[in-house]
Design an enzyme around this catalytic site. Structure first.
Site, PDB file in Angstrom:
ATOM      1  N   GLY A 131      11.365  -0.009   0.972  1.00 33.90           N
ATOM      2  CA  GLY A 131      11.774  -1.446   0.595  1.00 33.90           C
ATOM      3  C   GLY A 131      12.605  -2.525   0.985  1.00 33.90           C
ATOM      4  N   ARG A 181      34.665  -9.250 -13.566  1.00 37.58           N
ATOM      5  CA  ARG A 181      35.437 -10.064 -12.351  1.00 37.58           C
ATOM      6  C   ARG A 181      33.929  -9.783 -11.326  1.00 37.58           C
ATOM      7  NH1 ARG A 181      35.983  -3.978 -12.387  1.00 37.58           N
ATOM      8  NH2 ARG A 181      35.347  -3.123 -11.182  1.00 37.58           N
ATOM      9  N   CYS A 188       7.528  -0.583  -1.660  1.00 39.47           N
ATOM     10  CA  CYS A 188       6.929  -0.962  -0.285  1.00 39.47           C
ATOM     11  C   CYS A 188       7.821   0.620   0.561  1.00 39.47           C
ATOM     12  CB  CYS A 188       7.107  -1.982   0.496  1.00 39.47           C
ATOM     13  SG  CYS A 188       8.527  -2.518   1.660  1.00 39.47           S
ATOM     14  N   GLY A 189       7.258   1.024   1.898  1.00 38.28           N
ATOM     15  CA  GLY A 189       8.146   1.479   2.286  1.00 38.28           C
ATOM     16  C   GLY A 189       8.878   2.527   2.563  1.00 38.28           C
ATOM     17  N   ARG A 231       9.162   6.069   1.171  1.00 41.13           N
ATOM     18  CA  ARG A 231       8.653   6.683   2.039  1.00 41.13           C
ATOM     19  C   ARG A 231       9.988   8.168   2.216  1.00 41.13           C
ATOM     20  NH1 ARG A 231       5.618   2.849   5.696  1.00 41.13           N
ATOM     21  NH2 ARG A 231       3.495   3.136   5.240  1.00 41.13           N
ATOM     22  N   HIS A 287      27.236  -3.946 -11.170  1.00 34.27           N
ATOM     23  CA  HIS A 287      27.780  -4.964 -10.557  1.00 34.27           C
ATOM     24  C   HIS A 287      27.564  -6.125 -10.042  1.00 34.27           C
ATOM     25  CE1 HIS A 287      30.956  -1.300  -9.314  1.00 34.27           C
ATOM     26  NE2 HIS A 287      30.996  -1.847 -10.404  1.00 34.27           N
ATOM     27  N   GLY A 329      11.489  -4.757   3.234  1.00 38.93           N
ATOM     28  CA  GLY A 329      10.774  -5.850   3.772  1.00 38.93           C
ATOM     29  C   GLY A 329      10.048  -6.433   1.982  1.00 38.93           C
ATOM     30  N   HIS A 338       0.513  -0.652   0.366  1.00 36.16           N
ATOM     31  CA  HIS A 338       0.004  -0.084   0.144  1.00 36.16           C
ATOM     32  C   HIS A 338       0.978   1.213  -0.106  1.00 36.16           C
ATOM     33  CE1 HIS A 338       0.543  -1.323   4.041  1.00 36.16           C
ATOM     34  NE2 HIS A 338       0.723  -0.167   4.714  1.00 36.16           N
TER      35      HIS A 338
END
Length: 143
Positions: free
Chosen positions: A68, A132, A65-66, A109, A98, A70, A9
């Site tokens: 990021g 690499r 998400c709020g 948020r 990378h 979770g 949400h």
């Protein structure tokens, strides 16, 4: 390019803006929810999105998400997913260059809608460098 998007949400408004931009640019898209701004549990969108990427139905995923975190933690439970949290464009580029990330996680948020779209653009436009970095990416999965 095929791109899946989802979150919770807190990311609902951003998801709509990003999804519209993706469709305007003729990306093949899938919306894994949420479909309203009512409270939802982010794993309910993250797991199906990640399974679709692992199956090869989509090349990349966008999760919002709020914080990021979770969505990022949940996505990284999947062996075929390399999800990275990005809050500025340099990080969005680096997780592709990378780490060969196939999912970007955006903290709603801590970003604004324009910034979130810039993160997606940077992520999708940046190629993996290989070399690499491939050696390191090959060591990520648990066996």
């Amino acid at each position: 390019m095929k791109v899946a998007i989802g979150g919770d949400h807190a990311g609902y408004e951003y998801k709509g803006n990003i999804l519209s931009w993706l469709q305007e640019k003729n990306f093949v898209t899938a919306d894994f929810g949420p479909y309203t701004d009512e409270s939802v549990d982010y794993p309910d969108a993250v797991h199906p999105l990640c399974r679709a990427i692992e199956k090869g139905d989509y090349e990349f995923g966008i999760l919002i998400c709020g914080s990021g975190n979770g969505v990022c933690m949940t996505a990284n439970k999947h062996q075929g997913i390399r999800a990275g949290l990005a809050w500025d464009t340099e990080i969005a580029q680096l997780i592709r260059q990378h780490n060969n990330a196939n999912v970007i996680c955006i903290p709603a948020r801590f970003t604004d809608p324009d910034q979130a779209l810039d993160l997606v653009k940077a992520f999708l436009e940046t190629p993996f460098e290989g070399g690499r970095h491939q050696r390191r990416v090959d060591k990520i999965a648990c066996s």
